[in-house]
Scaffold this active site. Structure first.
Site, PDB file in Angstrom:
ATOM      1  N   GLU A 244       0.834  -1.217   0.000  1.00 13.50           N
ATOM      2  CA  GLU A 244       0.000   0.000   0.000  1.00 13.50           C
ATOM      3  C   GLU A 244       0.861   1.255   0.000  1.00 13.50           C
ATOM      4  O   GLU A 244       0.826   2.057   0.944  1.00 13.50           O
ATOM      5  CB  GLU A 244      -0.953  -0.011   1.202  1.00 13.50           C
ATOM      6  CG  GLU A 244      -1.981  -1.131   1.125  1.00 13.50           C
ATOM      7  CD  GLU A 244      -3.089  -1.015   2.167  1.00 13.50           C
ATOM      8  OE1 GLU A 244      -2.863  -0.360   3.186  1.00 13.50           O
ATOM      9  OE2 GLU A 244      -4.166  -1.585   1.940  1.00 13.50           O
TER      10      GLU A 244
ATOM     11  N   GLU B 266      -5.333  -8.342  -1.067  1.00 16.92           N
ATOM     12  CA  GLU B 266      -6.019  -8.158   0.216  1.00 16.92           C
ATOM     13  C   GLU B 266      -7.473  -7.815  -0.040  1.00 16.92           C
ATOM     14  O   GLU B 266      -7.759  -6.915  -0.815  1.00 16.92           O
ATOM     15  CB  GLU B 266      -5.423  -7.005   1.035  1.00 16.92           C
ATOM     16  CG  GLU B 266      -4.148  -7.310   1.746  1.00 16.92           C
ATOM     17  CD  GLU B 266      -3.696  -6.165   2.659  1.00 16.92           C
ATOM     18  OE1 GLU B 266      -4.544  -5.531   3.308  1.00 16.92           O
ATOM     19  OE2 GLU B 266      -2.479  -5.917   2.698  1.00 16.92           O
TER      20      GLU B 266
HETATM   21  C1  BG6 Z   1      -4.326  -2.790   4.798  1.00 17.15           C
HETATM   22  C2  BG6 Z   1      -2.999  -3.296   5.258  1.00 17.15           C
HETATM   23  O1  BG6 Z   1      -4.324  -1.434   5.033  1.00 17.15           O
HETATM   24  O2  BG6 Z   1      -5.484  -3.197   5.417  1.00 17.15           O
HETATM   25  C3  BG6 Z   1      -3.047  -4.335   6.317  1.00 17.15           C
HETATM   26  O3  BG6 Z   1      -2.160  -3.664   4.202  1.00 17.15           O
HETATM   27  C4  BG6 Z   1      -4.226  -4.095   7.236  1.00 17.15           C
HETATM   28  O4  BG6 Z   1      -1.804  -4.336   6.970  1.00 17.15           O
HETATM   29  C5  BG6 Z   1      -5.504  -4.182   6.424  1.00 17.15           C
HETATM   30  O5  BG6 Z   1      -4.286  -4.927   8.336  1.00 17.15           O
HETATM   31  C6  BG6 Z   1      -6.769  -4.016   7.228  1.00 17.15           C
HETATM   32  O6  BG6 Z   1      -6.710  -2.849   7.980  1.00 17.15           O
HETATM   33  P1  BG6 Z   1      -6.954  -2.838   9.545  1.00 17.15           P
HETATM   34  O7  BG6 Z   1      -6.575  -1.480   9.968  1.00 17.15           O
HETATM   35  O8  BG6 Z   1      -8.385  -3.129   9.742  1.00 17.15           O
HETATM   36  O9  BG6 Z   1      -6.055  -3.884  10.108  1.00 17.15           O
END
Ligand code: BG6
Length: 471
Positions: free
Chosen positions: A178, A371
């Site tokens: 990201e 993701e």
């Molecule tokens: C992304 C990241 O921003 O989203 C992860 O690459 C992160 O590291 C994921 O865990 C979900 O976000 P959060 O803040 O709910 O953990």
């Protein structure tokens, strides 16, 4: 037997799962300075220096879910599920404890060699992120992290060490997780704190420039060291929709999209977009772009574009009478047409089709969804079951959408590694209670729990889905 090509799997990041923060010769990293609780956001945004956090704070990365000491069991569970890919990141400070050493830490390399060995044993493709919100503290102390051009050589050294060691074993690399997170949370993204008197935008764009040059140099090195491997950019994606057809809102959304795609413009097209150069000039921002940098960027663009997608975003020019509490670092306003998660994030499966088309239309390089998932408060029942039908519904809708987008729109996608393979520490909140995993980990927000692993209903669902997938 049919040889599957599509990389279905799960993802995690070193800083959110490994723990063992002082084992195996590992040095401290920026993530170890992010406390759980009220100061986390200010530190993450680079608005409060980590040294100002009062003593006694709890740092969830220290232990996380102790993947460092459980990886064999965890990977076996992923193999049992039928995963074909596992995306994880390497902790930079396990390989170069301060970042400054000339020789890597052999124990750190051996750990990842063993992780990769386990994966290959089960025919799981390793997808490796070189830096997932991760900078050794030694480099913060020496150079204020990515504020300095010297970081480029440090990163290049680190990346080359990985390429040489894991040549022939790792086929997919990602340079920075990201990369656009630096705009919203510069300390989380790039270990940067903006001091009083500094121009925030200038600091951020300079650091982003150094990261992008480092990413291009790593790309160059990988092609020399392991020409069969592929390397990708990684964007926190999600289109900004205009709140209404009012041209002011449309323009607001366009600007937000341009700021997001800025990173891919440089990493994939190899050039700065004109609007950005004009903006720097107009605002009197000096970004340290040399002619040599420009050549490096142009000659070493990425092979593929990986991205995370959790939600679309919505832009409005005048935000006085709307809800701006989206719960997400990407900002914007609440979209009244969408449902929201317990943390307020929009739920928008169709937005995945929209963003896949947006990226493909702009760059025409293969995509990789690395993701996507739902953070929720799961309940561990007395019979040791977790009935997370809401996660199943979320994943199913997004998977249906990506399949449709590939089929009907012809957008090429290399794979999908859902977030997260196993419960882990949340990046934004630092809490365990915001769970994304297919596997439950018994641990709470304050670090209490047995760390035992329990399969959720979503684990069984994904397993059945993968067994029946025809791609
Ligand atoms: C992304 C990241 O921003 O989203 C992860 O690459 C992160 O590291 C994921 O865990 C979900 O976000 P959060 O803040 O709910 O953990």
């Amino acid at each position: 037997m049919k040889k599957h090509k599509f990389l279905w799997g799960g993802a995690t990041a070193a800083n959110q799962v490994e723990g063992a923060y002082q084992e195996g010769g590992r040095g401290l990293s920026n993530i170890d300075l992010l406390p759980y609780g009220e100061y986390r956001l200010a530190v993450a945004q680079g608005k409060m220096h980590y040294s100002e956090v009062p003593e006694g704070a709890y740092y969830p990365s220290y232990e996380a879910i102790d993947f460092y000491n459980n990886y064999k069991e965890d990977i076996r569970m992923l193999a049992d599920l039928g995963m074909r890919a596992y995306r994880f990141s390497i902790s930079w400070s396990r390989i170069y404890p301060t970042g400054l050493e000339n020789k890597p830490n052999e124990e750190g390399l051996r750990f990842y060699e063993s992780v990769i060995g386990e994966l290959l044993k089960y025919n799981i493709e390793p997808i490796v992120t070189i830096s997932h919100f991760d900078v050794p503290k030694g480099l913060m102390d020496a150079f204020e992290s990515w504020k300095s051009r010297k970081m480029i050589a440090m990163y290049e050294k680190y990346a080359m060490t990985l390429f040489e060691r894991f040549k022939g074993k790792v086929k997919y690399w990602i340079t920075f997780n990201e990369i656009n997170m630096i705009l919203h949370k510069p300390f989380t993204g790039a270990a940067i704190t903006v001091s009083e008197g500094e121009d925030r935008e200038e600091v951020i764009y300079n650091a982003a420039h150094y990261e992008m040059v480092a990413s291009a140099l790593a790309t160059k090195r990988l092609r020399e060291i392991d020409p069969d491997a592929k390397i990708g950019a990684m964007l926190a994606a999600g289109d900004y929709y205009p709140y209404s057809s009012n041209p002011e809102d449309v323009r607001e959304a366009q600007k937000a999209n341009q700021e997001t795609f800025f990173f891919l413009d440089v990493q994939s097209r190899g050039e700065y977009p004109r609007w950005a150069l004009n903006r720097f000039k107009k605002r009197g921002i000096h970004v340290d772009i040399t002619v040599e940098d420009q050549n490096i960027l142009k000659e070493n663009t990425v092979d593929y574009i990986s991205f995370s997608y959790y939600a679309s975003r919505t832009s409005k020019a005048d935000t006085t009478d709307v809800d701006t509490n989206t719960g997400n670092a990407a900002g914007g306003v609440v979209n009244p047409y969408l449902e929201r998660s317990e943390w307020g994030w929009m739920i928008d499966p169709l937005g995945l089709r929209i963003v896949m088309n947006s990226i493909w239309d702009r760059y025409q390089k293969p995509l990789f969804l690395v993701e996507n998932g739902l953070g929720a408060r799961d309940i561990l029942e007395e019979d040791e079951r977790v009935h997370d039908e809401y996660r199943i519904a979320y994943l199913k809708e997004h998977i249906d959408t990506l399949l449709l987008t590939m089929k009907e729109d012809g957008v090429p996608l290399l794979g999908f590694t859902m977030w997260s393979a196993i419960d882990l520490v949340s990046s934004s909140g630092g809490e365990m209670g915001k769970r994304y995993g297919l596997i439950y980990v018994d641990k709470d927000n304050n670090g209490k729990g047995t760390l035992r692993r329990i399969k959720k209903d979503s684990y069984e669902w994904f397993k059945a889905f993968l067994a029946s997938s025809d791609i």
